[in-house]
Write a protein that holds these residues in place. Structure first.
Motif, PDB file in Angstrom:
ATOM      1  N   GLN A  55       0.849  -1.184   0.000  1.00 25.28           N
ATOM      2  CA  GLN A  55       0.000   0.000   0.000  1.00 25.28           C
ATOM      3  C   GLN A  55       0.890   1.241   0.000  1.00 25.28           C
ATOM      4  O   GLN A  55       2.027   1.220   0.468  1.00 25.28           O
ATOM      5  CB  GLN A  55      -0.927   0.006   1.215  1.00 25.28           C
ATOM      6  N   LEU A  56       0.331   2.326  -0.525  1.00 24.38           N
ATOM      7  CA  LEU A  56       1.058   3.583  -0.663  1.00 24.38           C
ATOM      8  C   LEU A  56       0.402   4.638   0.219  1.00 24.38           C
ATOM      9  O   LEU A  56      -0.822   4.759   0.238  1.00 24.38           O
ATOM     10  CB  LEU A  56       1.013   4.002  -2.135  1.00 24.38           C
ATOM     11  N   CYS A  68      -3.324   4.878  -2.230  1.00 24.00           N
ATOM     12  CA  CYS A  68      -3.882   3.811  -3.066  1.00 24.00           C
ATOM     13  C   CYS A  68      -4.467   2.720  -2.177  1.00 24.00           C
ATOM     14  O   CYS A  68      -4.034   2.552  -1.038  1.00 24.00           O
ATOM     15  CB  CYS A  68      -2.803   3.165  -3.930  1.00 24.00           C
ATOM     16  N   ASP A  69      -5.407   1.985  -2.714  1.00 25.09           N
ATOM     17  CA  ASP A  69      -5.923   0.816  -2.009  1.00 25.09           C
ATOM     18  C   ASP A  69      -4.843  -0.253  -1.935  1.00 25.09           C
ATOM     19  O   ASP A  69      -3.909  -0.269  -2.756  1.00 25.09           O
ATOM     20  CB  ASP A  69      -7.154   0.250  -2.724  1.00 25.09           C
ATOM     21  N   LYS A  70      -4.994  -1.163  -0.975  1.00 26.22           N
ATOM     22  CA  LYS A  70      -4.057  -2.268  -0.850  1.00 26.22           C
ATOM     23  C   LYS A  70      -4.065  -3.109  -2.113  1.00 26.22           C
ATOM     24  O   LYS A  70      -5.085  -3.245  -2.779  1.00 26.22           O
ATOM     25  CB  LYS A  70      -4.431  -3.167   0.333  1.00 26.22           C
ATOM     26  N   ASN A  94       3.783  -2.585  -9.128  1.00 25.58           N
ATOM     27  CA  ASN A  94       3.431  -1.189  -9.375  1.00 25.58           C
ATOM     28  C   ASN A  94       1.986  -0.911  -8.998  1.00 25.58           C
ATOM     29  O   ASN A  94       1.158  -1.817  -8.933  1.00 25.58           O
ATOM     30  CB  ASN A  94       3.704  -0.795 -10.829  1.00 25.58           C
ATOM     31  N   PHE A  95       1.747   0.343  -8.696  1.00 30.55           N
ATOM     32  CA  PHE A  95       0.403   0.886  -8.527  1.00 30.55           C
ATOM     33  C   PHE A  95       0.149   1.729  -9.772  1.00 30.55           C
ATOM     34  O   PHE A  95       0.833   2.736  -9.984  1.00 30.55           O
ATOM     35  CB  PHE A  95       0.286   1.764  -7.283  1.00 30.55           C
ATOM     36  N   GLN A  96      -0.802   1.326 -10.580  1.00 30.74           N
ATOM     37  CA  GLN A  96      -1.089   2.088 -11.782  1.00 30.74           C
ATOM     38  C   GLN A  96      -1.888   3.340 -11.436  1.00 30.74           C
ATOM     39  O   GLN A  96      -2.776   3.311 -10.597  1.00 30.74           O
ATOM     40  CB  GLN A  96      -1.850   1.232 -12.782  1.00 30.74           C
ATOM     41  N   LYS A  97      -1.514   4.432 -12.068  1.00 31.24           N
ATOM     42  CA  LYS A  97      -2.198   5.717 -11.937  1.00 31.24           C
ATOM     43  C   LYS A  97      -2.340   6.177 -10.486  1.00 31.24           C
ATOM     44  O   LYS A  97      -3.405   6.582 -10.047  1.00 31.24           O
ATOM     45  CB  LYS A  97      -3.543   5.684 -12.640  1.00 31.24           C
ATOM     46  N   ALA A  98      -1.231   6.117  -9.744  1.00 30.49           N
ATOM     47  CA  ALA A  98      -1.214   6.633  -8.370  1.00 30.49           C
ATOM     48  C   ALA A  98      -1.251   8.162  -8.428  1.00 30.49           C
ATOM     49  O   ALA A  98      -0.555   8.778  -9.235  1.00 30.49           O
ATOM     50  CB  ALA A  98       0.035   6.169  -7.638  1.00 30.49           C
ATOM     51  N   PHE A 107       5.438   6.979   1.596  1.00 30.12           N
ATOM     52  CA  PHE A 107       6.091   5.689   1.750  1.00 30.12           C
ATOM     53  C   PHE A 107       5.224   4.582   1.183  1.00 30.12           C
ATOM     54  O   PHE A 107       4.011   4.699   1.089  1.00 30.12           O
ATOM     55  CB  PHE A 107       6.475   5.398   3.208  1.00 30.12           C
ATOM     56  N   VAL A 108       5.908   3.517   0.785  1.00 31.71           N
ATOM     57  CA  VAL A 108       5.243   2.302   0.346  1.00 31.71           C
ATOM     58  C   VAL A 108       5.531   1.255   1.413  1.00 31.71           C
ATOM     59  O   VAL A 108       6.645   1.167   1.928  1.00 31.71           O
ATOM     60  CB  VAL A 108       5.707   1.847  -1.051  1.00 31.71           C
ATOM     61  N   THR A 109       4.498   0.521   1.813  1.00 31.68           N
ATOM     62  CA  THR A 109       4.656  -0.522   2.812  1.00 31.68           C
ATOM     63  C   THR A 109       4.317  -1.866   2.184  1.00 31.68           C
ATOM     64  O   THR A 109       3.437  -1.952   1.328  1.00 31.68           O
ATOM     65  CB  THR A 109       3.778  -0.247   4.057  1.00 31.68           C
ATOM     66  N   VAL A 110       5.052  -2.894   2.600  1.00 33.14           N
ATOM     67  CA  VAL A 110       4.862  -4.238   2.073  1.00 33.14           C
ATOM     68  C   VAL A 110       4.866  -5.222   3.228  1.00 33.14           C
ATOM     69  O   VAL A 110       5.669  -5.101   4.163  1.00 33.14           O
ATOM     70  CB  VAL A 110       5.984  -4.610   1.073  1.00 33.14           C
ATOM     71  N   SER A 111       3.954  -6.187   3.171  1.00 31.69           N
ATOM     72  CA  SER A 111       3.951  -7.268   4.156  1.00 31.69           C
ATOM     73  C   SER A 111       3.959  -8.600   3.424  1.00 31.69           C
ATOM     74  O   SER A 111       3.542  -8.700   2.269  1.00 31.69           O
ATOM     75  CB  SER A 111       2.731  -7.169   5.076  1.00 31.69           C
TER      76      SER A 111
END
Length: 133
Positions: A55-56, A68-70, A94-98, A107-111
């Protein structure tokens, strides 16, 4: 105990040899962009299913605002070097069209999860700035 880890992650520019990107210099805001980032993981296990979720966010004072949504997906890694319990892997996401609406810190978070249980997470910060400011 799970040893699988997100070693690090970073935004990148796919048009510039995928070099890490720390600052998005924009001529105007809001700025709509396909936001690309890489995730690097270690200690993965051969053919084990992992759920990767990202998520961003934008940092506002001490709070986080969702950009952006998850986004999530399943992956499995394959052992190609005879080390089935010690696989290192990376993936481009990638997140398209952020919509990067304001200058500031993001920040971008990843789990990473196994059987619906989070086993590790990490985040990477970057800046958005106006070129003419």
């Amino acid at each position: 105990m799970n040893n699988e880890k997100i070693a690090f992650l970073h935004p990148f520019n796919p048009d510039n040899d995928e070099q890490p990107l720390l600052v998005f210099d924009c001529e105007k805001l809001p700025f709509i962009v396909d936001f690309h980032f890489k995730i690097f993981m270690i200690n993965l296990i051969h053919e084990k299913p992992y759920y990767i979720e990202s998520q961003l966010f934008r940092v506002t004072n001490s709070k986080y605002q969702k950009v952006c949504d998850k986004k999530g997906f399943l992956i499995k890694t394959n052992d190609t070097q005879g080390r089935s319990n010690d696989i290192a892997a990376s993936i481009n996401v990638n997140f398209q069209k952020a919509k990067l609406a304001l200058a500031g810190t993001y920040f971008v978070t990843v789990s990473i999860s196994v059987n619906n249980k989070e086993i590790d997470n990490n985040k990477a910060y970057f800046k958005v700035s106006l070129v003419n400011e």
